[in-house]
Design a protein around this motif. Structure first.
Motif, PDB file in Angstrom:
ATOM      1  N   UNK A  78      16.654  -2.389  -6.362  1.00 11.83           N
ATOM      2  CA  UNK A  78      15.299  -1.858  -6.422  1.00 11.83           C
ATOM      3  C   UNK A  78      15.116  -0.689  -5.457  1.00 11.83           C
ATOM      4  N   UNK A  79      15.784  -0.737  -4.316  1.00 12.66           N
ATOM      5  CA  UNK A  79      15.683   0.361  -3.356  1.00 12.66           C
ATOM      6  C   UNK A  79      16.297   1.636  -3.941  1.00 12.66           C
ATOM      7  N   UNK A  80      17.395   1.489  -4.668  1.00 12.47           N
ATOM      8  CA  UNK A  80      18.000   2.649  -5.334  1.00 12.47           C
ATOM      9  C   UNK A  80      17.008   3.268  -6.314  1.00 12.47           C
ATOM     10  N   UNK A  81      16.347   2.428  -7.114  1.00 11.84           N
ATOM     11  CA  UNK A  81      15.350   2.933  -8.045  1.00 11.84           C
ATOM     12  C   UNK A  81      14.195   3.596  -7.298  1.00 11.84           C
ATOM     13  N   UNK A  82      13.787   2.994  -6.204  1.00 16.19           N
ATOM     14  CA  UNK A  82      12.693   3.536  -5.394  1.00 16.19           C
ATOM     15  C   UNK A  82      13.037   4.924  -4.874  1.00 16.19           C
ATOM     16  N   UNK A  83      14.246   5.069  -4.354  1.00 13.61           N
ATOM     17  CA  UNK A  83      14.655   6.359  -3.802  1.00 13.61           C
ATOM     18  C   UNK A  83      14.783   7.415  -4.891  1.00 13.61           C
ATOM     19  N   UNK A  84      15.105   6.985  -6.113  1.00 13.43           N
ATOM     20  CA  UNK A  84      15.218   7.910  -7.233  1.00 13.43           C
ATOM     21  C   UNK A  84      13.860   8.150  -7.913  1.00 13.43           C
ATOM     22  N   UNK A  85      12.820   7.496  -7.370  1.00 16.84           N
ATOM     23  CA  UNK A  85      11.476   7.618  -7.930  1.00 16.84           C
ATOM     24  C   UNK A  85      11.432   7.163  -9.395  1.00 16.84           C
ATOM     25  N   UNK A  86      12.147   6.057  -9.662  1.00 17.68           N
ATOM     26  CA  UNK A  86      12.194   5.482 -11.005  1.00 17.68           C
ATOM     27  C   UNK A  86      11.458   4.148 -10.980  1.00 17.68           C
ATOM     28  N   UNK A 114      -4.130   0.319   9.083  1.00 17.34           N
ATOM     29  CA  UNK A 114      -3.141   1.380   8.939  1.00 17.34           C
ATOM     30  C   UNK A 114      -1.739   1.046   9.392  1.00 17.34           C
ATOM     31  N   UNK A 115      -1.412  -0.252   9.529  1.00 21.41           N
ATOM     32  CA  UNK A 115      -0.046  -0.651   9.899  1.00 21.41           C
ATOM     33  C   UNK A 115       0.791  -0.715   8.621  1.00 21.41           C
ATOM     34  N   UNK A 116       1.522   0.349   8.331  1.00 17.63           N
ATOM     35  CA  UNK A 116       2.159   0.484   7.023  1.00 17.63           C
ATOM     36  C   UNK A 116       3.684   0.521   7.054  1.00 17.63           C
ATOM     37  N   UNK A 117       4.281   0.855   8.175  1.00 14.67           N
ATOM     38  CA  UNK A 117       5.730   1.059   8.185  1.00 14.67           C
ATOM     39  C   UNK A 117       6.493  -0.183   7.761  1.00 14.67           C
ATOM     40  N   UNK A 118       5.997  -1.356   8.148  1.00  9.04           N
ATOM     41  CA  UNK A 118       6.700  -2.603   7.856  1.00  9.04           C
ATOM     42  C   UNK A 118       6.652  -2.972   6.369  1.00  9.04           C
ATOM     43  N   UNK A 119       5.811  -2.281   5.597  1.00 10.01           N
ATOM     44  CA  UNK A 119       5.588  -2.690   4.212  1.00 10.01           C
ATOM     45  C   UNK A 119       6.671  -2.232   3.250  1.00 10.01           C
ATOM     46  N   UNK A 120       7.556  -1.320   3.676  1.00  6.03           N
ATOM     47  CA  UNK A 120       8.559  -0.780   2.750  1.00  6.03           C
ATOM     48  C   UNK A 120       9.365  -1.882   2.077  1.00  6.03           C
ATOM     49  N   UNK A 121       9.790  -2.868   2.843  1.00  4.75           N
ATOM     50  CA  UNK A 121      10.611  -3.950   2.290  1.00  4.75           C
ATOM     51  C   UNK A 121       9.913  -4.616   1.110  1.00  4.75           C
ATOM     52  N   UNK A 122       8.598  -4.834   1.232  1.00  8.79           N
ATOM     53  CA  UNK A 122       7.846  -5.490   0.168  1.00  8.79           C
ATOM     54  C   UNK A 122       7.484  -4.511  -0.955  1.00  8.79           C
ATOM     55  N   UNK A 123       7.136  -3.281  -0.601  1.00  9.63           N
ATOM     56  CA  UNK A 123       6.718  -2.314  -1.621  1.00  9.63           C
ATOM     57  C   UNK A 123       7.854  -1.957  -2.572  1.00  9.63           C
ATOM     58  N   UNK A 124       9.077  -1.935  -2.068  1.00 10.07           N
ATOM     59  CA  UNK A 124      10.227  -1.656  -2.932  1.00 10.07           C
ATOM     60  C   UNK A 124      10.278  -2.660  -4.084  1.00 10.07           C
ATOM     61  N   UNK A 125       9.935  -3.904  -3.786  1.00 14.34           N
ATOM     62  CA  UNK A 125       9.913  -4.949  -4.824  1.00 14.34           C
ATOM     63  C   UNK A 125       8.641  -4.836  -5.657  1.00 14.34           C
ATOM     64  N   UNK A 170      -1.414   7.821  -4.808  1.00 19.86           N
ATOM     65  CA  UNK A 170      -2.555   7.296  -5.545  1.00 19.86           C
ATOM     66  C   UNK A 170      -2.604   5.770  -5.530  1.00 19.86           C
ATOM     67  N   UNK A 171      -1.714   5.109  -4.842  1.00 19.54           N
ATOM     68  CA  UNK A 171      -1.606   3.666  -4.906  1.00 19.54           C
ATOM     69  C   UNK A 171      -2.218   3.012  -3.677  1.00 19.54           C
ATOM     70  N   UNK A 172      -2.740   1.818  -3.870  1.00 17.48           N
ATOM     71  CA  UNK A 172      -3.231   1.005  -2.777  1.00 17.48           C
ATOM     72  C   UNK A 172      -2.024   0.258  -2.211  1.00 17.48           C
ATOM     73  N   UNK A 173      -1.580   0.649  -1.025  1.00 17.61           N
ATOM     74  CA  UNK A 173      -0.320   0.129  -0.499  1.00 17.61           C
ATOM     75  C   UNK A 173      -0.353  -1.385  -0.310  1.00 17.61           C
ATOM     76  N   UNK A 174      -1.502  -1.924   0.050  1.00 16.20           N
ATOM     77  CA  UNK A 174      -1.585  -3.366   0.254  1.00 16.20           C
ATOM     78  C   UNK A 174      -1.295  -4.126  -1.029  1.00 16.20           C
ATOM     79  N   UNK A 175      -1.689  -3.569  -2.181  1.00 15.86           N
ATOM     80  CA  UNK A 175      -1.412  -4.235  -3.457  1.00 15.86           C
ATOM     81  C   UNK A 175       0.078  -4.247  -3.754  1.00 15.86           C
ATOM     82  N   UNK A 176       0.742  -3.108  -3.533  1.00 13.17           N
ATOM     83  CA  UNK A 176       2.187  -3.049  -3.749  1.00 13.17           C
ATOM     84  C   UNK A 176       2.917  -4.021  -2.834  1.00 13.17           C
ATOM     85  N   UNK A 177       2.496  -4.082  -1.568  1.00 10.70           N
ATOM     86  CA  UNK A 177       3.141  -4.976  -0.611  1.00 10.70           C
ATOM     87  C   UNK A 177       2.907  -6.436  -0.973  1.00 10.70           C
TER      88      UNK A 177
END
Length: 371
Positions: free
Chosen positions: A359-367, A296-307, A9-16
């Motif tokens: 933050x990545x640990x929290x991300x993986x735990x969906x917290x 639709x270039x999204x794979x690189x965004x994980x590093x930023x979205x985790x934060x 439900x999230x706009x990935x560009x905003x998270x990144x």
């Protein structure tokens, strides 16, 4: 508070973009400065180092854009949030209560961040970054909930012009925008509870009066969110990006012209500052939105979205958890055997890495800490 959310439900560009912004608070600014020290005599190095610091008073550097960009992003997300709440059957009263609750929680978290639990109330600073975000976003959201775009735009213009006139006319004199002689400090010294942070209780950049133009920063983000929410059948994705860039260009021109009579000043949150940083925010949003959500270039965004998906968490955690001590435990020995310039790079890199892994640990735990 919530401990999980639906990522679909999230706009990935905003998270990144939020993550990109918060990285500078999370230690990236220090890392860039440390890397620049490898070539201290180079012109680009000196310029970039200066960009990682706030200006003392008038002017603008990159570090001055971090706070208003975060507030702007909070505004962008609100049209999506309110539409989702209304679709879920929430009443207007429930929506208003949630807005006020969120704003007040952020104010409280800001006071906690400033040391509430030291119980030293005589020196407690009540103004805060989180408090500014909470109040400015809250008032902007309340207006956005009740009014249409045209009256909102008029209100935004009235606030900016009125704030300019207020600071120009009160308290009067030849230099009403100086640190020593401005209406923002004068009002806060009378009305703001707690300690003011600068000049022996003289001035606070997150005080009461300067919250007014910050409301416009949040509103401008909401206007941008409205553009993005328009269905592709009515406005193509490419045209949305063009509209964002065009709006940014208009605000940049307005801010630079206004700067001639009302200087760009983050601590005063001057009207020219609102326009210029909103332009920067729109440009950055357009870039991230186009690359991530349009192309639709999204794979690189994980590093930023985790934060970005746990931005409040890391802001608070840095004052609670000893991330630097953890980094020193693993990398301190290596840093001690290196020249000072490389030791600084290792230490700052380690700090950023430890924060990100947390933050990545929290991300993986969906917290996720969501206010």
């Amino acid at each position: 508070m919530e401990t999980s959310l639906n990522k679909k439900d999230r706009l990935l560009s905003l998270d990144a973009l939020r993550g990109f912004d918060m990285l500078f608070i999370m230690g990236l600014a220090g890392l860039i400065t440390a890397l620049c020290n490898l070539s201290p005599d180079a012109g680009w190095s000196s310029w970039l180092t200066n960009q990682m610091e706030h200006v003392e008073w008038d002017g603008l550097r990159h570090h001055d854009t971090i706070f208003p960009l975060f507030l702007f992003i909070a505004g962008v997300s609100f049209p999506f949030s309110i539409a989702k709440q209304r679709k879920a059957g929430k009443t207007e009263t429930q929506i208003l209560v949630k807005i006020i609750k969120r704003g007040l929680i952020l104010v409280l978290l800001g006071i906690i961040y400033n040391g509430l639990f030291k119980f030293d109330f005589a020196s407690l600073r009540c103004a805060s970054v989180l408090g500014r975000i909470g109040l400015a976003w809250m008032f902007a959201a309340l207006l956005f909930t009740k009014l249409k775009t045209k009256p909102l735009a008029i209100i935004a213009a009235v606030i900016l012009v009125g704030y300019w006139l207020l600071l120009w006319l009160v308290p009067g004199g030849a230099d009403t925008y100086s640190f020593e002689n401005n209406a923002v400090g004068a009002v806060d010294r009378v009305l703001m509870p707690g300690r003011l942070i600068y000049g022996n209780n003289h001035f606070d950049p997150e005080g009461l009066l300067s919250t007014l133009p910050a409301i416009v920063t949040a509103l401008l983000g909401m206007f941008a969110g409205q553009i993005i929410r328009i269905s592709p059948e009515k406005l193509s994705e490419n045209k949305k990006v063009i509209y964002l860039i065009a709006a940014g260009a208009v605000l940049l021109a307005a801010g630079l012209i206004w700067n001639e009579v009302f200087p760009i000043n983050k601590k005063l949150w001057s009207s020219s500052f609102v326009c210029v940083v909103a332009a920067y925010s729109l440009f950055m949003l357009a870039i991230f939105y186009y690359i991530i959500d349009v192309k639709g270039y999204r794979r690189w965004t994980l590093f930023f979205r985790v934060v970005g998906m746990n931005s409040i968490t890391i802001y608070l955690a840095q004052s609670i958890i000893g991330f630097q001590r953890i980094s020193t435990f693993f990398l301190g020995g290596l840093a001690a055997k290196c020249p000072e310039v490389w030791a600084n790079i290792i230490n700052t890199s380690g700090y950023v890495a430890v924060c990100w892994l947390f933050l990545y640990f929290l991300y993986k735990q969906n917290i996720f800490l969501k206010v």
